[in-house]
Enzyme design. Structure first.
Site, PDB file in Angstrom:
ATOM      1  N   ASP A  65      16.076  10.080  51.771  1.00 22.32           N
ATOM      2  CA  ASP A  65      14.838  10.841  51.944  1.00 22.32           C
ATOM      3  C   ASP A  65      14.034  10.275  53.117  1.00 22.32           C
ATOM      4  O   ASP A  65      13.815   9.052  53.217  1.00 22.32           O
ATOM      5  CB  ASP A  65      14.015  10.769  50.660  1.00 22.32           C
ATOM      6  CG  ASP A  65      12.732  11.565  50.740  1.00 22.32           C
ATOM      7  OD1 ASP A  65      12.779  12.776  50.509  1.00 22.32           O
ATOM      8  OD2 ASP A  65      11.684  10.963  51.056  1.00 22.32           O
TER       9      ASP A  65
ATOM     10  N   ARG B 258       3.954   6.859   3.141  1.00 24.73           N
ATOM     11  CA  ARG B 258       3.153   7.964   3.650  1.00 24.73           C
ATOM     12  C   ARG B 258       2.368   7.506   4.877  1.00 24.73           C
ATOM     13  O   ARG B 258       2.099   6.315   5.060  1.00 24.73           O
ATOM     14  CB  ARG B 258       2.206   8.492   2.579  1.00 24.73           C
ATOM     15  CG  ARG B 258       1.178   7.493   2.098  1.00 24.73           C
ATOM     16  CD  ARG B 258       0.353   8.064   0.943  1.00 24.73           C
ATOM     17  NE  ARG B 258      -0.723   7.169   0.557  1.00 24.73           N
ATOM     18  CZ  ARG B 258      -0.593   6.141  -0.268  1.00 24.73           C
ATOM     19  NH1 ARG B 258       0.602   5.865  -0.789  1.00 24.73           N
ATOM     20  NH2 ARG B 258      -1.627   5.382  -0.578  1.00 24.73           N
TER      21      ARG B 258
ATOM     22  N   THR C 129       0.806  -1.228   0.000  1.00 24.16           N
ATOM     23  CA  THR C 129       0.000   0.000   0.000  1.00 24.16           C
ATOM     24  C   THR C 129       0.833   1.269   0.000  1.00 24.16           C
ATOM     25  O   THR C 129       0.323   2.351  -0.305  1.00 24.16           O
ATOM     26  CB  THR C 129      -0.936   0.032   1.222  1.00 24.16           C
ATOM     27  OG1 THR C 129      -0.138   0.039   2.422  1.00 24.16           O
ATOM     28  CG2 THR C 129      -1.864  -1.178   1.228  1.00 24.16           C
TER      29      THR C 129
ATOM     30  N   CYS D  53       2.185   2.619   9.481  1.00 25.30           N
ATOM     31  CA  CYS D  53       1.195   2.627  10.551  1.00 25.30           C
ATOM     32  C   CYS D  53       1.869   2.459  11.898  1.00 25.30           C
ATOM     33  O   CYS D  53       3.014   2.021  11.996  1.00 25.30           O
ATOM     34  CB  CYS D  53       0.192   1.474  10.382  1.00 25.30           C
ATOM     35  SG  CYS D  53      -0.662   1.436   8.803  1.00 25.30           S
TER      36      CYS D  53
ATOM     37  N   CYS E 196      -2.700  -0.065  14.727  1.00 22.26           N
ATOM     38  CA  CYS E 196      -3.614   0.390  13.670  1.00 22.26           C
ATOM     39  C   CYS E 196      -4.857  -0.494  13.625  1.00 22.26           C
ATOM     40  O   CYS E 196      -4.744  -1.735  13.644  1.00 22.26           O
ATOM     41  CB  CYS E 196      -2.905   0.354  12.319  1.00 22.26           C
ATOM     42  SG  CYS E 196      -3.919   1.007  10.962  1.00 22.26           S
TER      43      CYS E 196
ATOM     44  N   CYS F  41      -4.784   5.397  11.529  1.00 21.51           N
ATOM     45  CA  CYS F  41      -4.156   5.330  12.865  1.00 21.51           C
ATOM     46  C   CYS F  41      -3.284   6.540  13.180  1.00 21.51           C
ATOM     47  O   CYS F  41      -2.832   6.694  14.314  1.00 21.51           O
ATOM     48  CB  CYS F  41      -3.344   4.044  13.005  1.00 21.51           C
ATOM     49  SG  CYS F  41      -1.834   3.981  12.000  1.00 21.51           S
TER      50      CYS F  41
ATOM     51  N   CYS G  39      -0.466   6.610   7.535  1.00 25.09           N
ATOM     52  CA  CYS G  39      -1.819   6.048   7.494  1.00 25.09           C
ATOM     53  C   CYS G  39      -2.828   7.101   7.965  1.00 25.09           C
ATOM     54  O   CYS G  39      -2.609   7.792   8.963  1.00 25.09           O
ATOM     55  CB  CYS G  39      -1.888   4.817   8.394  1.00 25.09           C
ATOM     56  SG  CYS G  39      -3.526   4.090   8.560  1.00 25.09           S
TER      57      CYS G  39
END
Length: 495
Positions: free
Chosen positions: A445, A67, A34, A38, A42, A72, A69
């Site tokens: 402490d 690029r 694709t 993601c 996702c 998501c 998604c």
């Protein structure tokens, strides 16, 4: 999960197939069929394993031509916990890039702050993250641009400038390349019911993601209980404070929600947006990996019940390391109320005034330069502490001592210990809350020793330190669980 240098393919595939949100920000899944990348969680049907490749950063995915998604939104993942766990060159560089140093000072400025050559920094970032400092800063600019496009009505030209782009063309090309949409198309996708902004100029309403679980009680309780009047306040269910930023100033309101932190930022200069977000995330320790922390602490049978009772405790940190160091000195051997009073006097006398129409914030905390000019005789504190205070602010002002996100923790500790009046407790409090060392520990402490004794843990510093070896590298989180056994207001979410 192994470090980002050598992503374990089998672990990555399992995380994607189970949609495990714990690994969001640890790595990114690029899908060969694709051309998108993601986050592991996702919601779409996971791709076939043979179609997955894995990258340690969003910038590496973008460098490889993938690029983001649209479902998501991997650019909005929590940051990798690696950069807050480690103190090596890559981790320090990543903290500086998140703080906007590359955009303001370039790669040479980044390298100079780290004390390495430009070539060394680029080589190590490329080896571990698959992208150099310019690509990592570009990915951050793209994320800032998307945020402004979707959450403001600003003209695109103003957004390009605020996000750090050098030209409108570069802004348009980057947004289209990273998100496969033009800036206008990104804005058109925002539903009307999510129409951004509230009409106040320079004000943005954002959602800060985190890895679950998150226990807000000690986190917001500590910040509210120690709030310096005029600089910080708890109002209407939100922690509010003023911010000193590279290009101007800001006011932030942070409200805990079940699945995010609601963040309302008012900025005098929108170029400060990525820095402000980074500092707010750091303040609330939102990039922590609470599952890894709690699993390690549960291995101690005496700590396990505390972890099970309130899992997901974070370490309350700071938006300004120098400010916190000053406040740590003001808080030496006095009550929380007395420390707030001392700090409030300094703020009123030497802080920069600002307007807050929505609340009671009145000043920025004084800069080291302003405090270095204070007449020591006007300070209502013992003479030895005056010496500690004046030495600290003088060295912070002249650059002899530098405390920042890029600080080498061991070196900073050594420099602090060399100052008059700085003992192990003060140094480790600064290391834990200002420098962000997740393994800082406070065996001397009083509250820690009291809690340890009540739980059946060793209560002497040496014996407790030996017992705490098994809690490494998360001893700062063990401190939060031990402190939480007390009824002090720092442990309770304000009402």
């Amino acid at each position: 999960m192994q470090t980002a240098t050598h992503l374990d393919r089998e672990h990555c595939v399992r995380a994607v197939q189970s949609k495990d949100a714990r690994f969001d920000g640890w790595f990114y899944t690029a899908v060969l069929t694709t051309g998108i990348y993601c986050r592991p969680s996702c919601p779409v049907v996971p791709p076939k394993p043979e179609n997955m490749t894995f990258h340690p950063s969003a910038a590496a995915c973008q460098q490889a031509g993938f690029r983001a998604c649209k479902r998501c939104r991997p650019d909005t993942s929590p940051g990798s916990p690696e950069w807050n766990l480690r103190a090596d060159l890559v981790a320090r560089a990543m903290r500086l890039i998140a703080d906007g140093v590359v955009d303001r000072e370039g790669v040479p400025g980044l390298a100079a702050r780290l004390g390495y050559s430009t070539r060394q920094v680029e080589r190590q970032l490329l080896a571990e993250l698959g992208a150099g400092p310019l690509a990592l800063a570009r990915a951050q600019r793209a994320q800032t641009a998307r945020l402004l496009v979707e959450t403001t009505a600003l003209p695109m030209a103003e957004i390009a400038f605020a996000a750090g782009f050098s030209s409108i063309r570069t802004f348009n090309d980057t947004v289209r390349e990273v998100f496969a949409l033009s800036p206008s198309e990104l804005r058109d996708r925002v539903p009307a019911r999510r129409a951004p902004g509230d009409g106040t100029p320079g004000t943005l309403c954002l959602r800060l993601p985190f890895r679950a679980p998150l226990n807000p009680a000690n986190l917001f309780g500590h910040l509210a209980a120690t709030a310096v009047p005029g600089v910080e306040e708890w109002r209407d269910g939100a922690y509010r404070r003023t911010l000193r930023l590279p290009y101007g100033h800001g006011i932030v309101a942070l409200t805990p929600r079940p699945d995010h932190i609601a963040c309302r930022l008012t900025l005098s200069d929108l170029r400060d947006l990525p820095v402000a977000i980074s500092r707010c995330r750091r303040l609330l320790d939102l990039d922590a990996d609470p599952v890894a922390v709690d699993d390690r602490l549960r291995t101690d049978p005496l700590l396990a019940p505390l972890v099970d009772e309130g899992p997901g405790r974070r370490v309350p940190r700071t938006v300004d390391e120098a400010e916190f160091a000053v406040r740590a000195v003001l808080g030496q051997q006095v009550s929380t109320a007395a420390a707030r009073t001392h700090a409030a006097r300094l703020v009123t006398s030497h802080g920069k005034p600002l307007d807050d129409p929505e609340g009671g914030l009145t000043h920025l905390f004084p800069s080291p330069e302003a405090l270095a000019a204070v007449d020591p005789e006007t300070l209502a504190m013992p003479r030895t502490r005056r010496t500690t205070f004046t030495t600290l602010v003088r060295q912070l002002a002249d650059g002899t001592l530098h405390l920042g996100v890029e600080s080498d923790w061991a070196e900073a500790r050594a420099r602090l210990l060399a100052l008059p009046g700085f003992g192990p407790w003060t140094v480790d409090v600064i290391a834990m809350r200002a420098l962000g060392d997740p393994d800082a520990f406070l065996p001397t402490d009083l509250g820690i020793r009291r809690a340890a004794g009540a739980l059946g843990l060793p209560s002497t510093p040496a014996a407790l330190t030996a017992r705490a070896e098994a809690w490494r590298p998360w001893r700062a989180y063990a401190v939060q669980y031990l402190w939480a056994t007390d009824s002090h207001p720092i442990n309770f979410l304000p009402v």
